[in-house]
Each structure stands twice: as structure tokens, then as C-alpha cells.
Design a protein around this motif. Structure first.
Motif, mmCIF file in Angstrom:
data_model
loop_
_atom_site.group_PDB
_atom_site.id
_atom_site.type_symbol
_atom_site.label_atom_id
_atom_site.label_comp_id
_atom_site.label_asym_id
_atom_site.label_seq_id
_atom_site.Cartn_x
_atom_site.Cartn_y
_atom_site.Cartn_z
ATOM 1 N N ASP A 14 10.519 -10.748 -15.397
ATOM 2 C CA ASP A 14 9.436 -9.829 -15.751
ATOM 3 C C ASP A 14 9.108 -8.965 -14.537
ATOM 4 O OD1 ASP A 14 7.376 -8.583 -17.077
ATOM 5 O OD2 ASP A 14 5.942 -10.183 -16.662
ATOM 6 N N ALA A 15 9.302 -7.672 -14.655
ATOM 7 C CA ALA A 15 9.086 -6.758 -13.532
ATOM 8 C C ALA A 15 7.665 -6.209 -13.496
ATOM 9 C CB ALA A 15 10.077 -5.609 -13.612
ATOM 10 N N SER A 16 6.777 -6.665 -14.368
ATOM 11 C CA SER A 16 5.419 -6.115 -14.379
ATOM 12 C C SER A 16 4.673 -6.437 -13.086
ATOM 13 C CB SER A 16 4.642 -6.629 -15.586
ATOM 14 O OG SER A 16 4.461 -8.023 -15.509
ATOM 15 N N GLY A 17 4.948 -7.583 -12.484
ATOM 16 C CA GLY A 17 4.305 -7.916 -11.208
ATOM 17 C C GLY A 17 4.724 -6.959 -10.112
ATOM 18 N N LEU A 18 5.986 -6.596 -10.100
ATOM 19 C CA LEU A 18 6.480 -5.635 -9.126
ATOM 20 C C LEU A 18 5.838 -4.271 -9.348
ATOM 21 C CD1 LEU A 18 8.492 -5.077 -6.819
ATOM 22 C CD2 LEU A 18 10.149 -4.489 -8.578
ATOM 23 N N ASN A 19 5.726 -3.870 -10.597
ATOM 24 C CA ASN A 19 5.090 -2.583 -10.909
ATOM 25 C C ASN A 19 3.633 -2.568 -10.497
ATOM 26 O OD1 ASN A 19 7.448 -1.577 -11.968
ATOM 27 N ND2 ASN A 19 6.939 -2.143 -14.063
ATOM 28 N N LYS A 20 2.917 -3.658 -10.723
ATOM 29 C CA LYS A 20 1.510 -3.732 -10.318
ATOM 30 C C LYS A 20 1.376 -3.667 -8.803
ATOM 31 C CE LYS A 20 -0.014 -6.281 -14.353
ATOM 32 N NZ LYS A 20 -0.478 -7.572 -14.861
ATOM 33 N N GLY A 21 2.296 -4.300 -8.096
ATOM 34 C CA GLY A 21 2.268 -4.253 -6.638
ATOM 35 C C GLY A 21 2.485 -2.844 -6.118
ATOM 36 N N ILE A 22 3.415 -2.125 -6.737
ATOM 37 C CA ILE A 22 3.677 -0.737 -6.331
ATOM 38 C C ILE A 22 2.449 0.128 -6.594
ATOM 39 C CG2 ILE A 22 5.036 1.312 -6.877
ATOM 40 C CD1 ILE A 22 7.403 -0.630 -7.369
ATOM 41 N N LEU A 23 1.809 -0.050 -7.743
ATOM 42 C CA LEU A 23 0.600 0.724 -8.043
ATOM 43 C C LEU A 23 -0.526 0.407 -7.075
ATOM 44 C CD1 LEU A 23 0.536 0.659 -11.945
ATOM 45 C CD2 LEU A 23 1.026 2.598 -10.445
ATOM 46 N N MET A 24 -0.648 -0.858 -6.696
ATOM 47 C CA MET A 24 -1.685 -1.257 -5.745
ATOM 48 C C MET A 24 -1.436 -0.589 -4.392
ATOM 49 S SD MET A 24 -4.205 -3.464 -5.305
ATOM 50 C CE MET A 24 -4.834 -4.790 -4.323
ATOM 51 N N LEU A 25 -0.182 -0.611 -3.931
ATOM 52 C CA LEU A 25 0.135 0.016 -2.655
ATOM 53 C C LEU A 25 -0.057 1.517 -2.699
ATOM 54 C CD1 LEU A 25 3.345 -1.960 -1.663
ATOM 55 C CD2 LEU A 25 1.138 -2.040 -0.519
ATOM 56 N N MET A 26 0.107 2.115 -3.857
ATOM 57 C CA MET A 26 -0.041 3.547 -4.008
ATOM 58 C C MET A 26 -1.522 3.946 -4.126
ATOM 59 S SD MET A 26 2.135 5.701 -6.779
ATOM 60 C CE MET A 26 0.933 5.698 -8.076
ATOM 61 N N THR A 27 -2.341 3.094 -4.710
ATOM 62 C CA THR A 27 -3.735 3.431 -4.992
ATOM 63 C C THR A 27 -4.643 3.263 -3.780
ATOM 64 O OG1 THR A 27 -3.394 2.690 -7.255
ATOM 65 C CG2 THR A 27 -5.656 2.909 -6.535
ATOM 66 N N VAL A 28 -4.415 2.257 -2.986
ATOM 67 C CA VAL A 28 -5.314 1.944 -1.872
ATOM 68 C C VAL A 28 -5.489 3.114 -0.898
ATOM 69 C CG1 VAL A 28 -5.615 0.427 0.127
ATOM 70 C CG2 VAL A 28 -5.021 -0.542 -2.080
ATOM 71 N N PRO A 29 -4.438 3.802 -0.464
ATOM 72 C CA PRO A 29 -4.667 4.935 0.452
ATOM 73 C C PRO A 29 -5.503 6.058 -0.165
ATOM 74 C CG PRO A 29 -2.368 4.298 0.490
ATOM 75 C CD PRO A 29 -3.007 3.533 -0.618
ATOM 76 N N TYR A 30 -5.313 6.324 -1.454
ATOM 77 C CA TYR A 30 -6.102 7.375 -2.098
ATOM 78 C C TYR A 30 -7.576 6.982 -2.186
ATOM 79 C CZ TYR A 30 -1.848 9.820 -3.319
ATOM 80 O OH TYR A 30 -0.664 10.490 -3.266
ATOM 81 N N VAL A 31 -7.850 5.738 -2.469
ATOM 82 C CA VAL A 31 -9.243 5.278 -2.518
ATOM 83 C C VAL A 31 -9.872 5.377 -1.132
ATOM 84 C CG1 VAL A 31 -10.700 3.249 -2.894
ATOM 85 C CG2 VAL A 31 -8.891 3.795 -4.519
ATOM 86 N N LEU A 32 -9.143 4.960 -0.107
ATOM 87 C CA LEU A 32 -9.685 5.050 1.250
ATOM 88 C C LEU A 32 -9.936 6.497 1.666
ATOM 89 C CD1 LEU A 32 -7.585 2.337 3.102
ATOM 90 C CD2 LEU A 32 -9.996 2.236 2.479
ATOM 91 N N MET A 33 -9.016 7.399 1.329
ATOM 92 C CA MET A 33 -9.232 8.815 1.646
ATOM 93 C C MET A 33 -10.441 9.364 0.896
ATOM 94 S SD MET A 33 -5.494 10.587 2.091
ATOM 95 C CE MET A 33 -4.967 10.265 0.432
ATOM 96 N N GLY A 34 -10.640 8.930 -0.337
ATOM 97 C CA GLY A 34 -11.797 9.365 -1.108
ATOM 98 C C GLY A 34 -13.104 8.900 -0.497
#
Length: 53
Positions: free
Chosen positions: A17-37
Motif C-alpha cells: 500500500d503506497a498511501s503511507g508514502l503519498n501521505k509522507g510526501i504531502l506532509m513534507l510538501m505542506t510544512v514549508p508552505y505553512v511555515l512561510m504563511g
């Protein structure tokens, strides 16, 4: 590297099941945008307070 790992595991019988990998990628992608905001919001509030005071 991740892509090759998922592709090799996909061929296995256990139905990887690759959903865990996809969630990890989204988490790594989202955190910098939230911090910049947050930094941008604090900067905006600080500049507004300077203009009024």
C-alpha cells in the motif's frame, strides 16, 4: 529512489500500500508552505502595527 522502491514492492504478492508514502510526501510538501504563511502573517501584522503607531 522512492519510485523504484514502490515499483519493486508493487510486484510482490502482499499488495504493498503506497498511501503511507503519498501521505509522507504531502506532509513534507505542506510544512514549508505553512511555515512561510505563518512568517508572512507575522510580518504583515508587524508592518501594520508600525504604520498605525
Amino acid at each position: 529512489m522512492c519510485k523504484t522502491q514502490v515499483e519493486s514492492a508493487r510486484g510482490d504478492k502482499d499488495e504493498y500500500d503506497a498511501s503511507g508514502l503519498n501521505k509522507g510526501i504531502l506532509m513534507l510538501m505542506t510544512v514549508p508552505y505553512v511555515l512561510m504563511g505563518v512568517v508572512g502573517f507575522i510580518w504583515y501584522r508587524h508592518s501594520q502595527a508600525k504604520k498605525q503607531g
